[in-house]
Design a protein around this motif. Structure first.
Motif, PDB file in Angstrom:
ATOM      1  N   TRP A   1       0.825  -1.222   0.000  1.00 37.88           N
ATOM      2  CA  TRP A   1       0.000   0.000   0.000  1.00 37.88           C
ATOM      3  C   TRP A   1       0.851   1.260   0.000  1.00 37.88           C
ATOM      4  CZ3 TRP A   1      -5.038  -0.789   3.374  1.00 37.88           C
ATOM      5  CH2 TRP A   1      -6.106  -1.062   2.501  1.00 37.88           C
ATOM      6  N   TRP A   2       1.908   1.263  -0.805  1.00 37.14           N
ATOM      7  CA  TRP A   2       2.671   2.457  -1.168  1.00 37.14           C
ATOM      8  C   TRP A   2       3.548   2.984  -0.044  1.00 37.14           C
ATOM      9  CZ3 TRP A   2      -2.076   5.758  -3.300  1.00 37.14           C
ATOM     10  CH2 TRP A   2      -2.890   4.924  -4.083  1.00 37.14           C
ATOM     11  N   VAL A   3       3.836   2.173   0.960  1.00 40.81           N
ATOM     12  CA  VAL A   3       4.624   2.681   2.079  1.00 40.81           C
ATOM     13  C   VAL A   3       6.095   2.262   2.058  1.00 40.81           C
ATOM     14  CG1 VAL A   3       2.616   2.849   3.604  1.00 40.81           C
ATOM     15  CG2 VAL A   3       4.031   0.782   3.682  1.00 40.81           C
TER      16      VAL A   3
ATOM     17  N   ASP B   1      -0.790   9.163  10.892  1.00 35.54           N
ATOM     18  CA  ASP B   1      -1.272   8.582   9.635  1.00 35.54           C
ATOM     19  C   ASP B   1      -1.630   9.699   8.675  1.00 35.54           C
ATOM     20  OD1 ASP B   1      -3.780   8.237  11.778  1.00 35.54           O
ATOM     21  OD2 ASP B   1      -4.275   9.238   9.903  1.00 35.54           O
ATOM     22  N   GLY B   2      -1.828   9.333   7.439  1.00 28.91           N
ATOM     23  CA  GLY B   2      -2.058  10.335   6.407  1.00 28.91           C
ATOM     24  C   GLY B   2      -3.326  11.136   6.626  1.00 28.91           C
ATOM     25  N   ALA B   3      -4.416  10.431   6.930  1.00 32.76           N
ATOM     26  CA  ALA B   3      -5.691  11.133   7.099  1.00 32.76           C
ATOM     27  C   ALA B   3      -5.568  12.188   8.202  1.00 32.76           C
ATOM     28  CB  ALA B   3      -6.804  10.143   7.412  1.00 32.76           C
ATOM     29  N   SER B   4      -4.861  11.861   9.279  1.00 35.04           N
ATOM     30  CA  SER B   4      -4.693  12.837  10.368  1.00 35.04           C
ATOM     31  C   SER B   4      -3.886  14.042   9.903  1.00 35.04           C
ATOM     32  CB  SER B   4      -3.983  12.204  11.566  1.00 35.04           C
ATOM     33  OG  SER B   4      -4.781  11.204  12.111  1.00 35.04           O
TER      34      SER B   4
ATOM     35  N   SER C   1     -10.269  13.327  -6.280  1.00 33.21           N
ATOM     36  CA  SER C   1      -9.226  13.432  -5.263  1.00 33.21           C
ATOM     37  C   SER C   1      -9.403  12.370  -4.184  1.00 33.21           C
ATOM     38  CB  SER C   1      -9.310  14.811  -4.605  1.00 33.21           C
ATOM     39  OG  SER C   1     -10.626  15.006  -4.094  1.00 33.21           O
ATOM     40  N   TYR C   2      -8.292  12.014  -3.555  1.00 28.00           N
ATOM     41  CA  TYR C   2      -8.325  11.122  -2.387  1.00 28.00           C
ATOM     42  C   TYR C   2      -7.410  11.712  -1.327  1.00 28.00           C
ATOM     43  CZ  TYR C   2      -7.916   7.122   0.698  1.00 28.00           C
ATOM     44  OH  TYR C   2      -7.944   6.309   1.795  1.00 28.00           O
ATOM     45  N   HIS C   3      -7.961  11.997  -0.153  1.00 31.23           N
ATOM     46  CA  HIS C   3      -7.134  12.563   0.909  1.00 31.23           C
ATOM     47  C   HIS C   3      -7.287  11.825   2.237  1.00 31.23           C
ATOM     48  CE1 HIS C   3      -5.783  15.773  -1.707  1.00 31.23           C
ATOM     49  NE2 HIS C   3      -7.030  16.002  -2.049  1.00 31.23           N
ATOM     50  N   GLY C   4      -7.864  10.622   2.198  1.00 33.34           N
ATOM     51  CA  GLY C   4      -8.001   9.851   3.429  1.00 33.34           C
ATOM     52  C   GLY C   4      -9.462   9.663   3.795  1.00 33.34           C
TER      53      GLY C   4
ATOM     54  N   ILE D   1      -4.470  19.429  -2.799  1.00 38.61           N
ATOM     55  CA  ILE D   1      -4.157  18.787  -4.084  1.00 38.61           C
ATOM     56  C   ILE D   1      -3.133  17.669  -3.897  1.00 38.61           C
ATOM     57  CG2 ILE D   1      -2.359  20.524  -4.560  1.00 38.61           C
ATOM     58  CD1 ILE D   1      -3.167  20.414  -7.491  1.00 38.61           C
ATOM     59  N   GLU D   2      -3.270  16.598  -4.668  1.00 38.27           N
ATOM     60  CA  GLU D   2      -2.244  15.552  -4.753  1.00 38.27           C
ATOM     61  C   GLU D   2      -1.319  15.962  -5.908  1.00 38.27           C
ATOM     62  OE1 GLU D   2      -4.339  11.386  -4.658  1.00 38.27           O
ATOM     63  OE2 GLU D   2      -5.835  12.938  -4.976  1.00 38.27           O
ATOM     64  N   PRO D   3      -0.115  16.421  -5.626  1.00 30.75           N
ATOM     65  CA  PRO D   3       0.761  16.904  -6.699  1.00 30.75           C
ATOM     66  C   PRO D   3       1.177  15.809  -7.704  1.00 30.75           C
ATOM     67  CG  PRO D   3       1.472  17.753  -4.580  1.00 30.75           C
ATOM     68  CD  PRO D   3       0.446  16.697  -4.309  1.00 30.75           C
TER      69      PRO D   3
ATOM     70  N   ALA E   1      -0.380  20.837  -0.187  1.00 29.99           N
ATOM     71  CA  ALA E   1       0.152  19.770  -1.043  1.00 29.99           C
ATOM     72  C   ALA E   1       0.103  18.458  -0.258  1.00 29.99           C
ATOM     73  CB  ALA E   1       1.573  20.101  -1.467  1.00 29.99           C
ATOM     74  N   ASP E   2      -0.785  17.568  -0.650  1.00 29.97           N
ATOM     75  CA  ASP E   2      -0.889  16.258  -0.008  1.00 29.97           C
ATOM     76  C   ASP E   2       0.089  15.322  -0.724  1.00 29.97           C
ATOM     77  OD1 ASP E   2      -1.448  13.688   0.750  1.00 29.97           O
ATOM     78  OD2 ASP E   2      -3.622  13.851   0.542  1.00 29.97           O
ATOM     79  N   GLU E   3       1.310  15.259  -0.188  1.00 29.44           N
ATOM     80  CA  GLU E   3       2.343  14.388  -0.777  1.00 29.44           C
ATOM     81  C   GLU E   3       2.463  13.089   0.012  1.00 29.44           C
ATOM     82  OE1 GLU E   3       5.728  15.461  -2.709  1.00 29.44           O
ATOM     83  OE2 GLU E   3       5.214  17.554  -3.134  1.00 29.44           O
ATOM     84  N   ILE E   4       1.371  12.679   0.625  1.00 21.62           N
ATOM     85  CA  ILE E   4       1.377  11.456   1.431  1.00 21.62           C
ATOM     86  C   ILE E   4       1.795  10.251   0.580  1.00 21.62           C
ATOM     87  CG2 ILE E   4      -0.198   9.867   2.634  1.00 21.62           C
ATOM     88  CD1 ILE E   4      -1.606  12.556   3.632  1.00 21.62           C
ATOM     89  N   ALA E   5       1.286  10.197  -0.657  1.00 19.21           N
ATOM     90  CA  ALA E   5       1.663   9.087  -1.545  1.00 19.21           C
ATOM     91  C   ALA E   5       2.843   9.446  -2.450  1.00 19.21           C
ATOM     92  CB  ALA E   5       0.470   8.664  -2.395  1.00 19.21           C
ATOM     93  N   VAL E   6       2.913  10.711  -2.905  1.00 15.90           N
ATOM     94  CA  VAL E   6       3.890  11.050  -3.948  1.00 15.90           C
ATOM     95  C   VAL E   6       5.211  11.597  -3.409  1.00 15.90           C
ATOM     96  CG1 VAL E   6       2.120  11.442  -5.710  1.00 15.90           C
ATOM     97  CG2 VAL E   6       2.920  13.373  -4.322  1.00 15.90           C
TER      98      VAL E   6
ATOM     99  N   SER F   1       3.468  11.208   4.653  1.00 22.07           N
ATOM    100  CA  SER F   1       3.273  10.041   5.539  1.00 22.07           C
ATOM    101  C   SER F   1       3.808   8.802   4.827  1.00 22.07           C
ATOM    102  CB  SER F   1       1.801   9.885   5.944  1.00 22.07           C
ATOM    103  OG  SER F   1       1.672   8.847   6.885  1.00 22.07           O
ATOM    104  N   LYS F   2       2.948   7.905   4.427  1.00 17.79           N
ATOM    105  CA  LYS F   2       3.305   6.642   3.781  1.00 17.79           C
ATOM    106  C   LYS F   2       4.796   6.263   3.808  1.00 17.79           C
ATOM    107  CE  LYS F   2      -0.827   5.604   1.301  1.00 17.79           C
ATOM    108  NZ  LYS F   2      -1.805   6.601   0.856  1.00 17.79           N
ATOM    109  N   GLY F   3       5.611   6.798   2.887  1.00 19.83           N
ATOM    110  CA  GLY F   3       6.995   6.326   2.795  1.00 19.83           C
ATOM    111  C   GLY F   3       7.934   6.908   3.842  1.00 19.83           C
TER     112      GLY F   3
HETATM  113  C1  LIG Z   1      -2.992   7.128   1.584  1.00 21.12           C
HETATM  114  C2  LIG Z   1      -3.312   8.551   1.381  1.00 21.12           C
HETATM  115  C3  LIG Z   1      -3.898   9.324   2.388  1.00 21.12           C
HETATM  116  C4  LIG Z   1      -4.317   8.743   3.718  1.00 21.12           C
HETATM  117  O1  LIG Z   1      -3.261   8.192   4.432  1.00 21.12           O
HETATM  118  P1  LIG Z   1      -3.586   7.104   5.563  1.00 21.12           P
HETATM  119  O2  LIG Z   1      -2.308   6.902   6.269  1.00 21.12           O
HETATM  120  O3  LIG Z   1      -4.052   5.879   4.828  1.00 21.12           O
HETATM  121  O4  LIG Z   1      -4.664   7.681   6.424  1.00 21.12           O
HETATM  122  C5  LIG Z   1      -4.112  10.657   2.138  1.00 21.12           C
HETATM  123  N1  LIG Z   1      -3.785  11.212   0.954  1.00 21.12           N
HETATM  124  C6  LIG Z   1      -3.225  10.507  -0.030  1.00 21.12           C
HETATM  125  C7  LIG Z   1      -2.847  11.198  -1.299  1.00 21.12           C
HETATM  126  C8  LIG Z   1      -2.989   9.140   0.132  1.00 21.12           C
HETATM  127  O5  LIG Z   1      -2.486   8.425  -0.881  1.00 21.12           O
END
Ligand SMILES: *Cc1c(COP(=O)(O)O)cnc(C)c1O
Length: 437
Positions: free
Chosen positions: A55-57, A114-117, A147-150, A219-221, A253-258, A282-284
């Motif tokens: 899951w991208w971590v 976590d990312g959502a937080s 968009s996906y932000h959690g 935004i997810e960059p 900038a939500d760089e949680i995944a990127v 977050s993630k990585g």
């Molecule tokens: C995964 C993700 C989140 C949420 O992170 P979690 O740790 O799963 O809560 C938020 N934004 C983006 C872009 C993500 O990919």
């Protein structure tokens, strides 16, 4: 027998995420006993190449000796202490290192797990900034379509993936979206660059009309992950950043995944040459080891909270803020980035994967084969309505962990993947695609 026992106990006692549990009447859970590099092993030694980095971590492989050593060392010193009123070396060092690496001007780090937080924190901080600045009416947000932000309630209010959003729509204050600059939607003959600018014009129209109520644009960059790895031109970032500045709206900038090198630069924002008002990671960040997230922000935002009154301060806390073990895992991860020249090494790896991917790219049932940094994605034209499920199951039989989103297959492998492992990934994926088309 041993395995079946574990699976049955899991189904009885564990409610798995992102899962319709009834599916497991026919679909087996996969027990994992250990990991090493890009490989996950079941209790019988059967192996799976983790092409989605769990899951991208995961960045530097499972059971990475250097990250293991850092966490073990920290375990012998301090596992945790609350961060209110206290501090410790790992959290300070991590904040300093991140500030050096991130786009200039993001010198204040706020932590969560976590990312959502992290998204919740950025949204709250943005709106609270405007309230502290005498503009309490600026309390709405916008995000891109798809968009996906959690998935906590605040994060869902800026998430536009129907499956996640609709079930809980009554519980959230849903925010508006603007058209996303997904290159696949460009008109015939229109470049990704020109399409991105056309979408930015629509953003401008929206900002013109609504900026007085808007706190921030989130935004997810460069890559919208959960939307199915939708990729767009970096010029959109530059333009969006200018427009946000012009209309007095924060850019989150939500760089949680990127973030963390995934798109080919340490942070995706670098490719648009922007400094956002908030950067979420977050993630990585811990290399896939421990839950940790951070929101980085500017001196200007920080100053608006600096006052005698408690209520002007930022009100958000959670038990494990700045956990030392997680911070050490993150520091070890950053250390690998610099000592192994990871960003440059990844460029060579990505070029290699692209050079061997022609049979996939040119397969008649494969559409929109695309790549950005260490992310690859394509759509498969398959007669099977349950393509994602079949692809997942069949790939496992070929020792590959793929988890398609609808008809989108993607690779987001750990950065330690070798040439031979990339050969295997591409060849086995091709076998699966051929069988399902
Ligand atoms: C995964 C993700 C989140 C949420 O992170 P979690 O740790 O799963 O809560 C938020 N934004 C983006 C872009 C993500 O990919």
């Amino acid at each position: 027998m041993h395995n079946n026992d574990l699976l049955n106990r899991s189904l009885a006692a564990v409610w798995h995420p992102c899962t319709q549990m009834k599916r497991h009447e026919t679909l087996s859970l996969v027990p994992i006993a250990r990991g090493s590099g890009v490989w996950l092993y079941d209790p019988d030694g059967k192996r799976y190449l983790d092409a989605v980095s769990s899951w991208w971590v995961n960045l530097f492989g499972h059971s990475n000796p250097r990250i293991n050593a850092a966490i073990s060392d920290q375990l012998g010193k301090l596992e945790h202490v609350m961060l209110a009123g206290f501090t410790h070396e790992p959290v300070v060092q991590l904040s300093e290192r991140l500030a050096q690496l991130a786009p200039e001007g993001l010198g204040h780090c706020f932590y969560a797990s976590d990312g959502a937080s992290a998204v919740e924190i950025a949204l709250k901080m943005s709106a609270h900034f405007w309230r502290n600045s005498g503009k309490p009416e600026k309390s709405k947000f916008i995000s891109l379509q798809n968009s996906y932000h959690g998935e906590t309630l605040g994060a869902l209010s800026v998430t536009d993936v129907a499956l996640f959003r609709d079930a809980y729509a009554d519980l959230t204050k849903q925010n508006a979206t603007v058209v996303n600059p997904d290159s696949r939607d460009a008109a015939p003959g229109e470049s990704a660059h020109d399409y991105a600018l056309r979408c930015a014009d629509q953003l401008e129209t929206y900002l013109q009309q609504h900026h007085q109520q808007l706190a921030a644009f989130i935004i997810e960059p460069l890559v919208q992950g959960a939307a199915g790895m939708a990729m767009y031109h970096p010029v959109y970032l530059s333009r969006a950043c200018d427009l946000c500045e012009q209309y007095g709206v924060h850019l989150i900038a939500d760089e949680i995944a990127v973030g963390m090198g995934r798109t080919g630069t340490m942070f995706a924002c670098e490719q648009g040459e922007i400094t956002p008002d908030f950067l979420c990671l977050s993630k990585g960040i811990t290399g896939g080891y421990l839950p940790l997230s951070v929101v980085m922000t500017t001196d200007k935002i920080y100053r608006a909270f600096y006052a005698d009154e408690t209520a002007r301060g930022f009100l958000h806390s959670h038990s494990y803020t700045g956990n030392p073990l997680a911070c050490r895992a993150a520091l070890a991860t950053l250390e690998i980035f610099s000592s192994d020249d990871v960003i440059n090494t990844n460029r060579i790896k990505a070029a290699y994967l692209n050079s061997i991917a022609s049979p996939l790219r040119e397969h008649p049932k494969v559409k929109h084969f695309r790549n950005r940094g260490m992310i690859w994605a394509f759509e498969v034209d398959s007669p099977h309505a349950d393509f994602a499920q079949r692809c997942f199951t069949l790939a496992l039989q070929h020792e590959i962990l793929l988890r398609p989103m609808g008809n989108t297959v993607y690779f987001m492998p750990p950065y330690v993947i070798s040439d031979a492992e990339m050969d295997l990934l591409v060849a086995r994926t091709l076998l699966v695609i051929v069988q399902l088309t």
